[in-house]
Motif scaffolding. Structure first.
Motif, PDB file in Angstrom:
ATOM      1  N   ALA A  11      93.948   3.311  41.488  1.00  0.00           N
ATOM      2  CA  ALA A  11      93.603   4.284  42.521  1.00  0.00           C
ATOM      3  C   ALA A  11      93.300   5.645  41.908  1.00  0.00           C
ATOM      4  CB  ALA A  11      94.753   4.409  43.524  1.00  0.00           C
ATOM      5  N   VAL A  12      93.966   5.937  40.811  1.00  0.00           N
ATOM      6  CA  VAL A  12      93.771   7.211  40.117  1.00  0.00           C
ATOM      7  C   VAL A  12      94.042   6.982  38.641  1.00  0.00           C
ATOM      8  CG1 VAL A  12      96.172   7.950  40.486  1.00  0.00           C
ATOM      9  CG2 VAL A  12      94.396   9.679  40.159  1.00  0.00           C
ATOM     10  N   MET A  13      93.365   7.737  37.790  1.00  0.00           N
ATOM     11  CA  MET A  13      93.542   7.617  36.349  1.00  0.00           C
ATOM     12  C   MET A  13      93.789   9.006  35.775  1.00  0.00           C
ATOM     13  SD  MET A  13      90.568   4.781  35.494  1.00  0.00           S
ATOM     14  CE  MET A  13      91.174   4.490  33.827  1.00  0.00           C
ATOM     15  N   VAL A  14      94.784   9.097  34.885  1.00  0.00           N
ATOM     16  CA  VAL A  14      95.224  10.384  34.363  1.00  0.00           C
ATOM     17  C   VAL A  14      95.626  10.244  32.896  1.00  0.00           C
ATOM     18  CG1 VAL A  14      96.125  11.038  36.639  1.00  0.00           C
ATOM     19  CG2 VAL A  14      97.663  10.022  34.953  1.00  0.00           C
ATOM     20  N   VAL A  15      95.830  11.383  32.240  1.00  0.00           N
ATOM     21  CA  VAL A  15      96.516  11.406  30.952  1.00  0.00           C
ATOM     22  C   VAL A  15      98.012  11.482  31.260  1.00  0.00           C
ATOM     23  CG1 VAL A  15      96.930  12.689  28.833  1.00  0.00           C
ATOM     24  CG2 VAL A  15      94.604  12.500  29.743  1.00  0.00           C
ATOM     25  N   LYS A  16      98.761  10.527  30.760  1.00  0.00           N
ATOM     26  CA  LYS A  16     100.182  10.428  31.107  1.00  0.00           C
ATOM     27  C   LYS A  16     101.037  11.227  30.112  1.00  0.00           C
ATOM     28  CE  LYS A  16      99.692   6.036  33.552  1.00  0.00           C
ATOM     29  NZ  LYS A  16     100.165   4.638  33.708  1.00  0.00           N
ATOM     30  N   HIS A  17     101.025  12.539  30.326  1.00  0.00           N
ATOM     31  CA  HIS A  17     101.785  13.435  29.455  1.00  0.00           C
ATOM     32  C   HIS A  17     103.291  13.251  29.621  1.00  0.00           C
ATOM     33  CE1 HIS A  17      98.396  15.910  28.179  1.00  0.00           C
ATOM     34  NE2 HIS A  17      97.983  15.963  29.428  1.00  0.00           N
ATOM     35  N   THR A  18     104.000  13.520  28.550  1.00  0.00           N
ATOM     36  CA  THR A  18     105.442  13.771  28.617  1.00  0.00           C
ATOM     37  C   THR A  18     105.609  15.251  28.314  1.00  0.00           C
ATOM     38  OG1 THR A  18     105.933  11.532  27.846  1.00  0.00           O
ATOM     39  CG2 THR A  18     107.712  13.153  27.723  1.00  0.00           C
ATOM     40  N   HIS A  19     105.568  16.050  29.354  1.00  0.00           N
ATOM     41  CA  HIS A  19     105.451  17.495  29.190  1.00  0.00           C
ATOM     42  C   HIS A  19     106.672  18.176  29.796  1.00  0.00           C
ATOM     43  CE1 HIS A  19     103.235  21.460  30.418  1.00  0.00           C
ATOM     44  NE2 HIS A  19     104.026  21.628  29.384  1.00  0.00           N
ATOM     45  N   ILE A  20     107.473  18.812  28.963  1.00  0.00           N
ATOM     46  CA  ILE A  20     108.630  19.580  29.417  1.00  0.00           C
ATOM     47  C   ILE A  20     108.396  21.036  29.021  1.00  0.00           C
ATOM     48  CG2 ILE A  20     111.127  19.874  29.311  1.00  0.00           C
ATOM     49  CD1 ILE A  20     111.315  16.944  28.488  1.00  0.00           C
ATOM     50  N   PRO A  21     107.994  21.900  29.954  1.00  0.00           N
ATOM     51  CA  PRO A  21     107.702  23.298  29.614  1.00  0.00           C
ATOM     52  C   PRO A  21     108.900  24.002  28.997  1.00  0.00           C
ATOM     53  CG  PRO A  21     106.944  22.761  31.831  1.00  0.00           C
ATOM     54  CD  PRO A  21     107.781  21.614  31.384  1.00  0.00           C
ATOM     55  N   ARG A  22     108.608  24.846  28.027  1.00  0.00           N
ATOM     56  CA  ARG A  22     109.649  25.616  27.365  1.00  0.00           C
ATOM     57  C   ARG A  22     109.867  26.972  28.039  1.00  0.00           C
ATOM     58  NH1 ARG A  22     106.450  23.450  23.261  1.00  0.00           N
ATOM     59  NH2 ARG A  22     105.209  25.354  23.178  1.00  0.00           N
ATOM     60  N   GLU A  23     108.808  27.522  28.619  1.00  0.00           N
ATOM     61  CA  GLU A  23     108.872  28.864  29.177  1.00  0.00           C
ATOM     62  C   GLU A  23     109.258  28.817  30.661  1.00  0.00           C
ATOM     63  OE1 GLU A  23     105.149  27.059  30.127  1.00  0.00           O
ATOM     64  OE2 GLU A  23     106.066  27.395  28.169  1.00  0.00           O
ATOM     65  N   GLU A  24     109.760  29.934  31.166  1.00  0.00           N
ATOM     66  CA  GLU A  24     110.110  30.053  32.578  1.00  0.00           C
ATOM     67  C   GLU A  24     108.981  30.677  33.390  1.00  0.00           C
ATOM     68  OE1 GLU A  24     112.846  28.773  33.832  1.00  0.00           O
ATOM     69  OE2 GLU A  24     113.506  28.125  31.838  1.00  0.00           O
ATOM     70  N   ILE A  25     108.147  31.493  32.715  1.00  0.00           N
ATOM     71  CA  ILE A  25     107.043  32.182  33.376  1.00  0.00           C
ATOM     72  C   ILE A  25     105.770  31.871  32.620  1.00  0.00           C
ATOM     73  CG2 ILE A  25     106.083  34.424  34.057  1.00  0.00           C
ATOM     74  CD1 ILE A  25     108.561  33.711  35.616  1.00  0.00           C
ATOM     75  N   LYS A  26     104.667  31.613  33.349  1.00  0.00           N
ATOM     76  CA  LYS A  26     103.386  31.393  32.693  1.00  0.00           C
ATOM     77  C   LYS A  26     102.410  32.490  33.090  1.00  0.00           C
ATOM     78  CE  LYS A  26     102.024  27.777  36.011  1.00  0.00           C
ATOM     79  NZ  LYS A  26     101.520  26.382  36.108  1.00  0.00           N
ATOM     80  N   PHE A  27     101.114  32.232  33.013  1.00  0.00           N
ATOM     81  CA  PHE A  27     100.120  33.284  33.210  1.00  0.00           C
ATOM     82  C   PHE A  27     100.246  33.934  34.582  1.00  0.00           C
ATOM     83  CE2 PHE A  27      98.193  29.335  34.584  1.00  0.00           C
ATOM     84  CZ  PHE A  27      97.576  29.665  35.776  1.00  0.00           C
ATOM     85  N   LEU A  28      99.879  35.235  34.637  1.00  0.00           N
ATOM     86  CA  LEU A  28      99.910  36.036  35.853  1.00  0.00           C
ATOM     87  C   LEU A  28     101.291  36.056  36.495  1.00  0.00           C
ATOM     88  CD1 LEU A  28      96.459  34.973  37.405  1.00  0.00           C
ATOM     89  CD2 LEU A  28      97.005  37.092  36.195  1.00  0.00           C
TER      90      LEU A  28
END
Length: 246
Positions: free
Chosen positions: A99-116
């Motif tokens: 139904a949908v195709m994605v890149v299956k990341h294992t992503h755990i952000p290190r930062e608490e705040i990102k852009f803007l």
């Protein structure tokens, strides 16, 4: 026709323009690009902005199958990206089993705040929804009512599918996370998920040189193709770049 929907946020207008140009510049097949602008979705998208929502298109991306009349395939991309290879190669990976195709990341952000100064959130399947190949007919659960009412986790963790077996996988090179993944000079699509070169604090990030080349090429094309407007389009884009701290 390759149907591409790109999330649009006015604070990243120059990012949207450069991404769109990079797609067209590399493509070997006709491409149709639709910006998901909230100003064009009035009466369809009715959610109030959530405190944890970092962009205008955090949830509107899931309207892609509806806007495609639940027919054929569509590709959704975040705007903070750059395409370095032929998008037709990604399009050719469509597999009707999913139904949908994605890149299956294992992503755990290190930062608490990102852009803007947007808050960073951590959840399972983080960034899977930043590049999505939708098999629209199999995504009819994404009605306007559902997209307007479902929680962020229900949407971004694909709870609208019967099970995860309906999520296909595309190669990692088609959603390379700058600042998280190991440097990849051969990435096909780079994702400036923390912040792109159009923000002063990220102007020297990985693949910033590629983004700046794409911007310069786009501005040169605009200058040559629209001399009658005395470069107003070019100057406008340059001002946008400066306005976000470039």
């Amino acid at each position: 026709m390759i149907n591409v929907f790109i999330g649009y946020d006015p604070r990243e207008a120059v990012a949207f323009s450069v991404l769109s140009h990079s797609i067209h510049a590399q493509a070997t097949q006709p491409v149709s690009i639709t910006p998901l602008m909230l100003s064009q979705l009035k009466g369809i998208y009715k959610r109030e902005r959530h405190p944890l929502q970092s962009t205008d298109f955090s949830f509107s991306r899931f309207l892609t199958p509806y806007l495609s009349n639940y027919s054929g395939w569509s590709l959704f991309l975040d705007c903070d990206m750059l395409v370095l290879h032929d998008i037709a190669k990604l399009w050719a990976m469509r597999d009707s089993r999913y139904a949908v195709m994605v890149v299956k990341h294992t992503h755990i952000p290190r930062e608490e705040i990102k852009f803007l100064d947007a808050p960073q959130t951590k959840y399972e399947k983080k960034n899977w929804s930043s590049v999505m190949l939708f098999n629209n007919e199999k995504c009819k659960a994404l009605t306007t009512d559902y997209v307007n009412s479902a929680s962020g986790l229900e949407l971004h963790q694909f709870k609208w599918l019967e099970d995860d077996s309906l999520i296909g996988e595309i190669p990692h090179c088609w959603n390379h996370l700058v600042g998280y993944d190991e440097p990849d000079p051969d990435a096909s699509l780079v994702h400036y998920t923390i912040g792109g070169p159009y923000f002063n604090e990220f102007k020297n990030c990985e693949h910033s040189d590629a983004w700046n080349r794409a911007l310069d090429t786009m501005l040169q094309v605009e200058q040559r193709s629209a001399p009658s407007n005395n470069g107003k389009v070019v100057n406008s884009l340059r001002m946008q770049r400066c306005s976000v701290g470039y």
